[in-house]
Design a protein around this motif. Structure first.
Motif, mmCIF file in Angstrom:
data_model
loop_
_atom_site.group_PDB
_atom_site.id
_atom_site.type_symbol
_atom_site.label_atom_id
_atom_site.label_comp_id
_atom_site.label_asym_id
_atom_site.label_seq_id
_atom_site.Cartn_x
_atom_site.Cartn_y
_atom_site.Cartn_z
ATOM 1 N N ILE A 184 0.841 -1.197 0.000
ATOM 2 C CA ILE A 184 0.000 0.000 0.000
ATOM 3 C C ILE A 184 0.875 1.245 0.000
ATOM 4 O O ILE A 184 0.509 2.269 -0.565
ATOM 5 C CB ILE A 184 -0.955 -0.021 1.218
ATOM 6 N N ILE A 185 2.054 1.136 0.625
ATOM 7 C CA ILE A 185 3.045 2.211 0.533
ATOM 8 C C ILE A 185 4.333 1.655 -0.075
ATOM 9 O O ILE A 185 4.569 0.450 -0.056
ATOM 10 C CB ILE A 185 3.333 2.873 1.901
ATOM 11 N N THR A 186 5.143 2.553 -0.605
ATOM 12 C CA THR A 186 6.414 2.193 -1.242
ATOM 13 C C THR A 186 7.537 3.004 -0.601
ATOM 14 O O THR A 186 7.340 4.174 -0.238
ATOM 15 C CB THR A 186 6.354 2.516 -2.750
ATOM 16 N N GLU A 187 8.700 2.380 -0.484
ATOM 17 C CA GLU A 187 9.868 3.074 0.059
ATOM 18 C C GLU A 187 10.999 3.083 -0.967
ATOM 19 O O GLU A 187 11.361 2.035 -1.503
ATOM 20 C CB GLU A 187 10.329 2.389 1.351
ATOM 21 N N ILE A 188 11.513 4.259 -1.260
ATOM 22 C CA ILE A 188 12.661 4.398 -2.140
ATOM 23 C C ILE A 188 13.650 5.337 -1.467
ATOM 24 O O ILE A 188 13.334 6.510 -1.211
ATOM 25 C CB ILE A 188 12.270 4.959 -3.530
ATOM 26 N N ASN A 189 14.828 4.805 -1.154
ATOM 27 C CA ASN A 189 15.872 5.594 -0.478
ATOM 28 C C ASN A 189 15.348 6.289 0.778
ATOM 29 O O ASN A 189 15.565 7.488 0.997
ATOM 30 C CB ASN A 189 16.468 6.620 -1.453
ATOM 31 N N LYS A 190 14.602 5.531 1.595
ATOM 32 C CA LYS A 190 14.075 5.998 2.880
ATOM 33 C C LYS A 190 13.019 7.094 2.748
ATOM 34 O O LYS A 190 12.736 7.815 3.716
ATOM 35 C CB LYS A 190 15.219 6.455 3.800
ATOM 36 N N VAL A 191 12.461 7.226 1.558
ATOM 37 C CA VAL A 191 11.343 8.149 1.331
ATOM 38 C C VAL A 191 10.103 7.303 1.049
ATOM 39 O O VAL A 191 10.126 6.443 0.174
ATOM 40 C CB VAL A 191 11.625 9.109 0.152
ATOM 41 N N PHE A 192 9.024 7.559 1.785
ATOM 42 C CA PHE A 192 7.826 6.736 1.698
ATOM 43 C C PHE A 192 6.705 7.498 0.989
ATOM 44 O O PHE A 192 6.531 8.702 1.193
ATOM 45 C CB PHE A 192 7.357 6.325 3.099
ATOM 46 N N SER A 193 5.942 6.768 0.181
ATOM 47 C CA SER A 193 4.792 7.363 -0.497
ATOM 48 C C SER A 193 3.719 6.307 -0.682
ATOM 49 O O SER A 193 4.001 5.101 -0.595
ATOM 50 C CB SER A 193 5.203 7.949 -1.856
ATOM 51 N N VAL A 194 2.483 6.736 -0.934
ATOM 52 C CA VAL A 194 1.400 5.800 -1.223
ATOM 53 C C VAL A 194 1.654 5.221 -2.610
ATOM 54 O O VAL A 194 1.922 5.955 -3.561
ATOM 55 C CB VAL A 194 0.028 6.494 -1.161
ATOM 56 N N THR A 195 1.617 3.896 -2.729
ATOM 57 C CA THR A 195 1.959 3.230 -3.988
ATOM 58 C C THR A 195 1.069 3.699 -5.128
ATOM 59 O O THR A 195 1.553 4.007 -6.220
ATOM 60 C CB THR A 195 1.840 1.703 -3.822
ATOM 61 N N ASP A 196 -0.238 3.728 -4.908
ATOM 62 C CA ASP A 196 -1.192 4.159 -5.933
ATOM 63 C C ASP A 196 -1.428 5.652 -5.781
ATOM 64 O O ASP A 196 -2.033 6.111 -4.802
ATOM 65 C CB ASP A 196 -2.512 3.387 -5.771
ATOM 66 N N LYS A 197 -0.952 6.439 -6.736
ATOM 67 C CA LYS A 197 -1.041 7.900 -6.652
ATOM 68 C C LYS A 197 -2.486 8.376 -6.613
ATOM 69 O O LYS A 197 -2.808 9.346 -5.925
ATOM 70 C CB LYS A 197 -0.313 8.552 -7.833
ATOM 71 N N LEU A 198 -3.363 7.713 -7.350
ATOM 72 C CA LEU A 198 -4.776 8.093 -7.322
ATOM 73 C C LEU A 198 -5.386 7.832 -5.944
ATOM 74 O O LEU A 198 -6.227 8.596 -5.469
ATOM 75 C CB LEU A 198 -5.566 7.319 -8.380
ATOM 76 N N PHE A 199 -4.963 6.741 -5.307
ATOM 77 C CA PHE A 199 -5.444 6.407 -3.968
ATOM 78 C C PHE A 199 -5.059 7.515 -2.990
ATOM 79 O O PHE A 199 -5.871 7.938 -2.152
ATOM 80 C CB PHE A 199 -4.868 5.057 -3.542
ATOM 81 N N ALA A 200 -3.823 7.992 -3.099
ATOM 82 C CA ALA A 200 -3.362 9.085 -2.233
ATOM 83 C C ALA A 200 -4.208 10.340 -2.466
ATOM 84 O O ALA A 200 -4.606 11.029 -1.507
ATOM 85 C CB ALA A 200 -1.889 9.377 -2.502
ATOM 86 N N MET A 201 -4.509 10.651 -3.725
ATOM 87 C CA MET A 201 -5.316 11.829 -4.048
ATOM 88 C C MET A 201 -6.744 11.661 -3.546
ATOM 89 O O MET A 201 -7.365 12.609 -3.073
ATOM 90 C CB MET A 201 -5.280 12.060 -5.563
ATOM 91 N N TRP A 202 -7.261 10.448 -3.625
ATOM 92 C CA TRP A 202 -8.611 10.151 -3.132
ATOM 93 C C TRP A 202 -8.675 10.330 -1.608
ATOM 94 O O TRP A 202 -9.621 10.916 -1.086
ATOM 95 C CB TRP A 202 -8.990 8.734 -3.531
ATOM 96 N N ILE A 203 -7.651 9.816 -0.900
ATOM 97 C CA ILE A 203 -7.594 9.965 0.561
ATOM 98 C C ILE A 203 -7.584 11.443 0.938
ATOM 99 O O ILE A 203 -8.331 11.893 1.808
ATOM 100 C CB ILE A 203 -6.344 9.250 1.143
ATOM 101 N N ASN A 204 -6.733 12.208 0.263
ATOM 102 C CA ASN A 204 -6.661 13.636 0.561
ATOM 103 C C ASN A 204 -7.975 14.342 0.239
ATOM 104 O O ASN A 204 -8.378 15.277 0.937
ATOM 105 C CB ASN A 204 -5.511 14.283 -0.216
ATOM 106 N N GLY A 205 -8.651 13.870 -0.804
ATOM 107 C CA GLY A 205 -9.932 14.468 -1.187
ATOM 108 C C GLY A 205 -11.002 14.269 -0.125
ATOM 109 O O GLY A 205 -11.891 15.117 0.052
ATOM 110 N N ILE A 206 -10.948 13.160 0.607
ATOM 111 C CA ILE A 206 -11.903 12.892 1.680
ATOM 112 C C ILE A 206 -11.851 14.000 2.724
ATOM 113 O O ILE A 206 -12.866 14.386 3.298
ATOM 114 C CB ILE A 206 -11.609 11.522 2.344
#
Length: 402
Positions: free
Chosen positions: A373-395
């Motif tokens: 559900i989340i991804t880590e690249i060089n110790k930086v974390f983000s929501v794997t699905d970018k649309l999912f992250a935008m949907w969460i923020n939209g709530i």
């Protein structure tokens, strides 16, 4: 007369071809991509072709929907591969056991070879003795049909061994691409990695492409000395296409079809999705469809396209969220809000997002990574699905800014 009819037909065919070209959506999001609509990946495709044609295996790591599948299929269509090799591609993301893996691999090999080589299709049935009695036959052609069910494979280790024996005796070299390869590490069979590694290293006429989106798992599988696949393949990390290449590519396809779009607006979409191929392609696929010939694709058109994409996934996102425990959900919201989160165990991050404690953050982070559900690249974390992250923020009323 006959010449006039031929002339009319010729011009009608030309008109249809030109008409279809003008109106065809150039931003492909599913299926095979013609070279004209395939953006860049020159270095990556050359690397892939060189690795497998030189007799090496290759690992491709990238976030999901960054273009792994498209790149592999694009390279499969190149004459140096397509004409010289049998090529197979399976996506094992939905599999959960060695039996499912074996079933999917066997089915794909047979169905790929059937239209290409009757001889090899027949040999497949003769070699895979553990299930050969389950094959049906087409009454018109007498050709075996793969109407086998998953339950028919009751000894997957034997069937898998037979499949690899079959590949070893193929009359042309083979390339097998396995997408979401990290999934095998989640199977209940504890020795599946060792079994596959043993089979693969015995094959002298078959090379493998192992593609995966769960970066930490793929790296562990291929760079840890304790794992069977340690240093068994070349590594290729698929990153975002550079904006100086992608932005002109998008503008060019609008212009070729008598439409306009501002460079600054394309750049806004690129930055919003941080160069993520699928979301960019999908946005411009929708926006192009909503832009009439001779018109300009506006910022409002792009916003509407992205809103539509988010809305189309509403039910799926609600289902995902309903299955995430509260502590994990709290951390997920925090990561979505930040976009890219660092030092999540720090007092500052915990205070900023009203999280429980450092230990609870660590535990939730581990679970969210395992679920991809989340991804880590060089110790930086983000929501794997970018649309999912935008949907969460939209709530929470934080609509995306374009």
């Amino acid at each position: 007369n006959k010449k006039n009819i031929q002339f009319v037909l010729f011009n009608m065919n030309n008109y249809i071809c030109v008409h279809n070209y003008i109106h065809m959506n150039p931003f492909i999001v599913t299926g095979r991509i013609e070279p004209e609509y395939f953006c860049d990946r020159v270095t990556e495709s050359a690397r892939l072709v060189k690795s497998v044609t030189d007799g090496n295996n290759l690992v491709i790591i990238s976030p999901r929907r960054m273009g792994k599948t498209g790149l592999i299929q694009f390279c499969y269509d190149k004459p140096e591969i397509g004409k010289e090799y049998y090529t197979f591609f399976i996506d094992i993301l939905h599999t959960s056991s060695m039996r499912e893996f074996t079933y999917l691999l066997g089915r794909k090999i047979y169905e790929t070879l059937l239209p290409r080589s009757r001889k090899m299709a027949t040999l497949f049935v003769q070699t895979i003795k553990s299930i050969s009695g389950k094959f049906g036959f087409d009454p018109l052609t007498g050709t075996p049909t793969f109407n086998i069910e998953l339950g028919d494979i009751d000894r997957p280790e034997y069937t898998l061994d037979e499949i690899f024996q079959y590949l070893a005796h193929a009359d042309k070299p083979c390339i097998v691409a396995i997408d979401e390869f990290q999934q095998i590490a989640k199977y209940p069979e504890k020795n599946i990695e060792a079994q596959l590694r043993t089979h693969i290293q015995k094959l002298c006429n078959c090379n493998f492409i192992f593609a995966g989106s769960e970066r930490h798992m793929m790296q562990e599988m291929f760079t840890s000395a304790a794992r069977p696949f340690y240093h068994s393949a070349d590594m290729l990390e698929l990153k975002a296409i550079a904006p100086e290449i992608y932005i002109p590519f998008i503008i060019g396809h609008f212009e070729k079809r008598n439409r306009r779009i501002a460079s600054a607006d394309v750049e806004r979409v690129y930055n919003l999705f941080k160069g993520h191929t699928y979301y960019i392609q999908k946005t411009f696929n929708e926006a192009f469809a909503d832009t009439s010939e001779g018109e300009e694709c506006t910022l409002e058109t792009l916003r509407a396209a992205i809103d539509n994409m988010i809305a189309a996934n509403d039910t799926i996102f609600r289902e995902i969220l309903s299955n995430i425990p509260e502590r994990q959900k709290e951390l997920l919201y925090a990561i979505a809000k930040e976009g890219e989160a660092e030092r999540m165990s720090s007092a500052a991050f915990i205070k900023r997002h009203s999280l429980a404690s450092s230990s609870s953050v660590q535990s939730a982070m581990k679970k969210l990574l395992e679920k991809d559900i989340i991804t880590e690249i060089n110790k930086v974390f983000s929501v794997t699905d970018k649309l999912f992250a935008m949907w969460i923020n939209g709530i929470y009323g934080n609509r995306f800014q374009l």
